[in-house]
Design a protein around this motif. Structure first.
Motif, PDB file in Angstrom:
ATOM      1  N   GLY A 184       0.804  -1.209   0.000  1.00 49.39           N
ATOM      2  CA  GLY A 184       0.000   0.000   0.000  1.00 49.39           C
ATOM      3  C   GLY A 184       0.837   1.259   0.000  1.00 49.39           C
ATOM      4  N   THR A 185       0.176   2.368   0.338  1.00 42.89           N
ATOM      5  CA  THR A 185       0.834   3.670   0.350  1.00 42.89           C
ATOM      6  C   THR A 185       0.580   4.359   1.682  1.00 42.89           C
ATOM      7  OG1 THR A 185      -1.084   4.891  -0.511  1.00 42.89           O
ATOM      8  CG2 THR A 185       0.429   3.905  -2.136  1.00 42.89           C
ATOM      9  N   LEU A 210      -2.999   5.953   1.624  1.00 41.01           N
ATOM     10  CA  LEU A 210      -4.028   4.925   1.740  1.00 41.01           C
ATOM     11  C   LEU A 210      -4.212   4.477   3.179  1.00 41.01           C
ATOM     12  CD1 LEU A 210      -5.950   2.798   0.438  1.00 41.01           C
ATOM     13  CD2 LEU A 210      -3.940   1.301   0.270  1.00 41.01           C
ATOM     14  N   THR A 211      -3.130   4.365   3.902  1.00 42.04           N
ATOM     15  CA  THR A 211      -3.174   3.821   5.268  1.00 42.04           C
ATOM     16  C   THR A 211      -3.047   4.892   6.349  1.00 42.04           C
ATOM     17  OG1 THR A 211      -0.790   3.387   5.113  1.00 42.04           O
ATOM     18  CG2 THR A 211      -2.280   1.588   4.534  1.00 42.04           C
TER      19      THR A 211
END
Length: 416
Positions: A265-266, A269-270
């Motif tokens: 992920g990025t 995003l998190t």
């Protein structure tokens, strides 16, 4: 490692804060209360207070391996020192899908364990009479908002209320789009100071990298040398930490040998939830979603709060110095070890944090996470137990911090 507020462990910028959030509540309770698996025999022989004297090497190695596999880390290492013997064990490989095994000598990014270096230098300066714990930060950094009412001690204990710049959405966006950017400390502080504080000084707890960046700048000014030189002269050379490095801000390099570090992920995003969305977790599990290699990220965004590099052996030696009083005089050492207190007033059995040091059951130390690497280092000075764990994935697809999760599992078998 923010200990209040939403977790952001998988977020690059907030990863330093998040390892603590997830690790401390679970490990902060008495490790001696951790039950043995149903139907099993104790894995160790203990003294009257539950300290490990002998351990079942095969059981610990299997627990370590099982946890690493469950967390889907490419590679991991553990180092345990006890009165009953020592154990070093590795799992997996240096690169995702590769065949080169990790080794105990590998260098890894240690994230927020760097904070223990920075805060120890500050406490040494306190011993030398160059600064006082109750001094206002405004005496040293006049640009700090409300700095006349924030003390050095509040920076050390994460009770200043200053906004954590690694929770800033714009910072996270840049980390995703330009991971090689060299950040200046002025940029980091500007990102923090454009946000209001979480609370008035001393009125709460919020883990904030802003605090430790300020302490790093203050240490440089008082010691009259770059922070890297202060670490070398005060910590690395006296303790023989030959594998530890505080990199130049422009450097992306990790000394050889080293594994690659990975993250799913990025950061954006998190940002509000370290766990990947369910569909992405399934894709990671079936191998259709691959992690991104974060090894070459420039960690100047973490600076004195988390850009350090070390080895398992050095981390063990450092944890023993930190908890055992090798870097501070007896009086200030006792004050430091007595300082961890609950980060939530309504949860006295939860996370404990003090003067740049956390407490995990009987162990004093810290956790560290930034994209690609997670680490745990703790020492129990009363029972002479030291545990270090690192992984080259951070966080896991489900949002857990791999090294701290593994360490928690091992602690449950080391103490009973």
């Amino acid at each position: 490692m923010t200990v209040t507020g939403k977790s952001k462990a998988s977020n690059t910028a907030a990863a330093l804060a998040l390892a603590l959030v997830l690790a401390l509540p679970a490990a902060g309770c008495s490790a001696g209360q951790a039950p043995a698996p149903p139907g099993s025999q104790p894995a160790s022989e203990a003294s009257s207070d539950g300290a490990l004297q002998r351990f079942d090497q095969a059981a610990l190695e299997q627990a370590f391996k099982n946890a690493a596999q469950e967390l889907r880390v490419p590679g991991a290492a553990m180092l345990l020192r006890t009165p009953g013997g020592n154990l070093t064990y590795t799992y997996g490989v240096r690169s995702f899908g590769g065949t080169d095994p990790v080794t105990p000598a590998d260098h890894v990014r240690i994230g927020s364990i760097t904070k223990t270096w920075t805060t120890t230098v500050i406490l040494q300066l306190v011993q030398e009479g160059k600064i006082k714990l109750d001094d206002p930060v405004a005496d040293y950094r006049p640009e700090v908002p409300n700095g006349a009412n924030i003390t050095i001690e509040q920076l050390l204990t994460m009770r200043s209320g200053l906004y954590n710049y690694t929770e800033d959405p714009d910072v996270n966006q840049v980390l995703d789009t330009d991971p090689g950017k060299v950040w200046t400390t002025d940029e980091l502080l500007a990102a923090a100071f454009r946000h209001p504080p979480y609370f008035a000084p001393g009125e709460g707890f919020h883990y904030s990298n802003t605090n430790t960046v300020l302490l790093g700048l203050i240490a440089e000014a008082l010691d009259g040398k770059p922070l890297a030189a202060a670490f070398r002269d005060r910590l690395f050379t006296p303790l023989g930490l030959t594998g530890s490095v505080f990199p130049e801000q422009a450097s992306n390099a990790i000394p050889a040998p080293h594994p690659q570090g990975y993250m799913f992920g990025t950061n954006v995003l998190t940002l509000d939830d370290p766990a990947l969305p369910e569909d992405m977790q399934k894709a990671a599990a079936d191998g259709t979603l691959l992690p991104a290699d974060q090894t070459a990220m420039n960690t100047s965004w973490a600076w004195s709060a988390g850009s350090g590099i070390s080895t398992a052996e050095d981390l063990a030696t450092w944890a023993e110095a930190l908890g055992g009083g090798k870097v501070l005089g007896p009086g200030l050492q006792k004050q430091r070890l007595d300082s961890p207190r609950p980060v939530k007033a309504d949860d006295p059995g939860g996370a404990l944090y003090g003067l740049g040091i956390a407490k995990f059951g009987k162990l004093y130390g810290h956790t560290g996470e930034l994209p690609g690497f997670n680490s745990f280092a703790g020492h129990d000075p009363a029972n002479r137990v030291t545990l270090v764990v690192w992984t080259n994935l951070a966080p896991a697809p489900d949002g857990r911090d791999p090294a701290t999760t593994i360490a928690r599992t091992l602690i449950g078998k080391i103490y009973w």
